[in-house]
Motif scaffolding. Sequence first.
Motif, short mmCIF file in Angstrom:
data_model
loop_
_atom_site.label_atom_id
_atom_site.label_comp_id
_atom_site.label_asym_id
_atom_site.label_seq_id
_atom_site.Cartn_x
_atom_site.Cartn_y
_atom_site.Cartn_z
N ARG A 8 62.10 84.03 57.75
CA ARG A 8 63.21 83.23 57.25
C ARG A 8 63.01 81.77 57.61
N ALA A 9 63.22 80.90 56.62
CA ALA A 9 63.04 79.46 56.80
C ALA A 9 61.69 79.17 57.47
N GLY A 10 60.67 79.85 56.98
CA GLY A 10 59.38 79.81 57.65
C GLY A 10 58.59 78.55 57.46
N LEU A 11 58.80 77.83 56.34
CA LEU A 11 58.03 76.62 56.07
C LEU A 11 58.92 75.57 55.42
N PRO A 12 58.66 74.30 55.76
CA PRO A 12 59.39 73.23 55.06
C PRO A 12 58.80 73.00 53.68
N GLY A 35 61.90 68.76 51.63
CA GLY A 35 63.21 68.45 52.19
C GLY A 35 64.05 69.63 52.61
N GLU A 36 63.56 70.85 52.44
CA GLU A 36 64.31 72.02 52.89
C GLU A 36 63.34 73.06 53.45
N ARG A 37 63.89 74.01 54.18
CA ARG A 37 63.07 75.09 54.71
C ARG A 37 63.28 76.33 53.86
N ARG A 38 62.17 76.98 53.53
CA ARG A 38 62.24 78.15 52.65
C ARG A 38 61.71 79.39 53.34
#
Length: 390
Positions: free
Chosen positions: A358-362, A365-368
């Motif tokens: 979860r939210a593993g990479l930027p 402008g956001e983490r995905r």
Amino acid sequence: MEPVEIISDGLRLRDWVPEDVDALNREASHPSVQRWSALPTDPAATADFALREAPAKRAAGTALHLGVFGAASGALLGAVALHNITPSRGYAEVGFWVAAGARGERVAERAARVLLGWAFTELGLGLAGWRAMVGNHASRITALRLGFTMEGTGRAQRLRPDGERPDRWAGSLLPSALTRPGLLDTPEIALAARRARVFGGPRPVLTGPGGVRLRAAEERDLPAIVATCRDPETLRWTTVPENYTLADAAGFSLGYQPAQWTAGTAAMFVIADPDDAYAGNMDLRLSRPGDPLFADVGYSAAPGARGRGYTTAALRTICAWGFETLDLERIEWLAHVGNDASRRVAEKAGFVAEGVRRAGLPHRGERRDVWAAGLVPDDLRAVAAQGNAS
């Protein structure tokens, strides 16, 4: 500081004398020495350094430059020095080079160990430093064998005579950490030495299934690289800059990629199709601090080369090379959730899915969230066995 002469470990370390100048100029002018040093090549300048500058610095107590000779043969084997001697700090930096004909005998290691041992005792040093241009893997291995702790990379502070301003690796050594003569390499140093032989040379050309090749990028590839980086699918799933230009491509492919190879931190290649045309990029990055047996991969395919199996073949090829040549034990793949094309390539190459981070990479402008998968040597062997059986 009085003149210094030390005889130990089959070596004689001493001040330069007039009879040394011709041999010193010849050996210091060798391309393998000049590549990493700023030593003079003009005979008059060499004589001035050896017979005036070096004695003056010794007398002032700021530096000590010694020739390294065979204790029995008297032949010039190289040089060793203490720079930036600072008695108030109990500090100095060691430097060394080896004559072309004396390589393979650990002359630099032996001479530096002798000089450092003398300096810790006679000068009362409490800390020694080491610096070398990034890419000088032979010097780095010598420093590791002496017991130096690597502290990172320092930004360039001065110009070389050729106008370059190279970054430098840096390390430090306490007296208690100086190694004894004749010690075998630790597994970590042995691994570093094997990799030094790889990254100390040019990037190889790797040949994969179906005539696919992995090679260094060339200027003729730049327009195709720009087209790939401007492609909507590339922009959707990667962090390449928008409105990618030829200057961006040249800076990354002809500047950054070779620098990463020189530093030994990544192996970055162009994927070339059977006609040697650009078909994509393939990167193997040695990116986890403290874990030299781990790497991760990244890749992209040129729009016109997609669906032809080139990227899968290239991925298998670079992973096999990483396991065999760099002694890797795990290679990791990450991709944004939804990047089905990248996932198919990874799975066909043998990567085993391990879940979602979860939210593993930027990303812009956001983490995905990202998919994660891993590959170990047995996975690649299993894929090869399946291919042979089919």
